[in-house]
Design an enzyme around this catalytic site. Sequence first.
Site, PDB file in Angstrom:
ATOM      1  N   HIS A  56      -5.634 -13.202   0.485  1.00  0.00           N
ATOM      2  CA  HIS A  56      -5.405 -14.629   0.690  1.00  0.00           C
ATOM      3  C   HIS A  56      -4.870 -14.913   2.090  1.00  0.00           C
ATOM      4  O   HIS A  56      -3.666 -15.109   2.277  1.00  0.00           O
ATOM      5  CB  HIS A  56      -4.422 -15.134  -0.388  1.00  0.00           C
ATOM      6  CG  HIS A  56      -4.216 -16.613  -0.383  1.00  0.00           C
ATOM      7  ND1 HIS A  56      -5.125 -17.519   0.127  1.00  0.00           N
ATOM      8  CD2 HIS A  56      -3.176 -17.370  -0.844  1.00  0.00           C
ATOM      9  CE1 HIS A  56      -4.659 -18.744  -0.024  1.00  0.00           C
ATOM     10  NE2 HIS A  56      -3.477 -18.679  -0.594  1.00  0.00           N
ATOM     11  N   CYS A  71      -3.157 -23.924   1.737  1.00  0.00           N
ATOM     12  CA  CYS A  71      -4.135 -22.891   1.363  1.00  0.00           C
ATOM     13  C   CYS A  71      -5.536 -23.469   1.172  1.00  0.00           C
ATOM     14  O   CYS A  71      -6.510 -22.718   1.068  1.00  0.00           O
ATOM     15  CB  CYS A  71      -3.689 -22.197   0.083  1.00  0.00           C
ATOM     16  SG  CYS A  71      -1.972 -21.698   0.119  1.00  0.00           S
ATOM     17  N   LYS A  90      -6.318 -12.720  -5.619  1.00  0.00           N
ATOM     18  CA  LYS A  90      -5.441 -11.681  -6.168  1.00  0.00           C
ATOM     19  C   LYS A  90      -5.721 -10.315  -5.544  1.00  0.00           C
ATOM     20  O   LYS A  90      -4.796  -9.557  -5.260  1.00  0.00           O
ATOM     21  CB  LYS A  90      -5.630 -11.610  -7.695  1.00  0.00           C
ATOM     22  CG  LYS A  90      -4.897 -10.477  -8.374  1.00  0.00           C
ATOM     23  CD  LYS A  90      -3.397 -10.714  -8.330  1.00  0.00           C
ATOM     24  CE  LYS A  90      -2.585  -9.449  -8.534  1.00  0.00           C
ATOM     25  NZ  LYS A  90      -2.476  -8.626  -7.307  1.00  0.00           N
ATOM     26  N   CYS A 111       0.739 -11.764  -8.479  1.00  0.00           N
ATOM     27  CA  CYS A 111       0.788 -12.461  -7.187  1.00  0.00           C
ATOM     28  C   CYS A 111      -0.262 -11.904  -6.232  1.00  0.00           C
ATOM     29  O   CYS A 111      -0.458 -10.689  -6.152  1.00  0.00           O
ATOM     30  CB  CYS A 111       2.161 -12.284  -6.538  1.00  0.00           C
ATOM     31  SG  CYS A 111       3.545 -12.750  -7.597  1.00  0.00           S
TER      32      CYS A 111
END
Lengths: 272, 389
Positions: free
Chosen positions: B335, B85, B331, B208
């Site tokens: 992402h 990431c 969030k 998540c």
Amino acid sequence: MNLAETEAGVAVHHGSNGVVVASRFHVNDTRVHAPDADALTTVIDALEAWHRRGHDGDVSVDLTEEERPILTASLPWLTLNEQGPHVVHRFDHGAAVMERSASFDAAAVVVDTDARIPVDEATHAAMQEAWAVELSGQNVSQGAYVSDQVHLLGLEARLGMQAQAGPMWPPRGSNADGSLPSEGHALSLTARVMSWTRLIAAGCPSEFSIRAPVLGGLTSLIVAFDHGPSGVFLYADGHPSEVAIDDAVGLVVRRVYAQDGTLRYGRKALRL
Amino acid sequence: MVDVAMVGAGQTPYGTHPAAMKDMWAEAVRDCFASIDGDLAPSSVEEVFLGSTAFGGGQLGNTAAYLAEHAGMAGVPARRIENACASSGFALRDGWAAIASGRADVVVVGGVEKMNDLTPERKRFWLGVSGDTEWERLAGLTFPGTYALMARRHMHEHGSTHDDLVHISVKNHAHALDNPHAHLRKDVSFEKAAGGMVIADPLTLYDCCPTSDGAACVVLASADVARTLTDTPVWMRGSGAAADHLALHDRPSLTTLAATRSAASQAYAQSGIVAGDLDLAEVHDCFTVAELLATEDLGLTDVGQGGRYARDGEGRRNEGRTTVNGSGGLKAKGHPLGATGAGQAVEVFKQLRGQAGPRQVRDAELGLTHNVGGSGATCAVHVFGRSQE
């Protein structure tokens, strides 16, 4: 023979001639394997129960070619010897380690009602079916690919908890300072919970995508060993009724998953 | 060292994108070059640094050359940088280094990820391969699991609560309402977030981030060239990067990310600032607890105070000293793994130029990006300023 005590996830009876263990899991009155257990893990359970009472040495065990490396990596203290003074008897969802001269009647082994863990018949059948599908040669694991070579090279650490000097576990390609790894010792099979989580089935790694829905997800723990290292382990045979940070756990050998038609075993945690 | 500036920045919306990976990347590049005040064509840049995990494996090899060609940069030296990431956070650092060292004058840095066209099984496979596959993964852990272990331990050591994490979720969803590029633009109440479905106990769905498609791109230039392209460059004042043990079980603490601490301290030292000087921080909140830990590790609050910091709303836009994830963060903004670090830089670019519209942080002079790979195995931190020094 009534097995009333429990130890490391199995029912157990220690006698003067040896030890008998059997699965605690029952569908109605029929003994069945725990969700992650099989005949091999039960043999290892029996030998570990015997070893916890201070025994070791030469033992005769009938093993398949596939079972031998798993058992020997799990029990580095054991010497396999067909003529050894102790013999492992394998029986229906149980195993015994007995003196060679002692008689043993497997049919007489009964797990005490209080030691039993009842299992729903449909759940048990679903679990067995899931393992069968996962083990099928047709099944392509959706998990990260850990080759047979990598798996076999890691067995002593994964099953025997062999660490390198430090202690450092799992072992690395070098020591922390970049020097050649120095041989260490095997970690103890007990540890303390540092943290834990229970994942829903959809959040579990794809290795477990067939079985996690049957179990309603997986419980994982990170635990600290006495002399420094820590490790992450699945909880064995389902979920704990309760678990808390600082709880003591023991590590037992269980099935982890199957890849390329071969079962992969590892250590899983159980509350002590 | 040569001073380095951002002169352009652009991105696609994040979410479930109808376009293919190559088309998303081309869209981000077009958006980026359109933001440059002067004339610059993609073909005239000297190098391309592209962050991507190449999620799905459709073009795992030579990804950067493939994508450069699709965005008008055929022939420009291009490489893919993969650090999970944190891929484009590290691409940003490598692009910065190429210019700071004098090797190049203008480079493209970006990231792209296409995640939502995969089957659920394939998606889970790719989401899990950036962790420790041989040990952690076979102990049942995906990233929700590893961050859940950190969250529970933080609660045990420091008394933080799940309600503290809920405050972070609610804040970032509220911030994203003002971001037209955000994946999840919906108001989430405290009660709703607190009652979310458990994913990895104690983390719920509202703790998540989503998995997003998206691409982001910035153009970096040397100081001399930057001045020919714009009157309002955004200066890269500090770059820090660090790595840590891949697996959680090898780290001395579950409640701090050593890689964040190291990368931040490098970036702060280089830029001559302290955390308290920052007007905004785009931090890596793949899970709400990751933001809680980041506020401590970046020095926005003291060790063990991340829960209180969240509870008191100190990161809310234009309320506390530093706006944390004014874009909505991972969030709620979303992402797209390899694009996330570059996307954070895009947000800081807009904020420091006063172009962030309704989500503008008042009088923004200094901003930070914090991009983490996996559960903290890698981390890149950058400090940006309106002024060169």
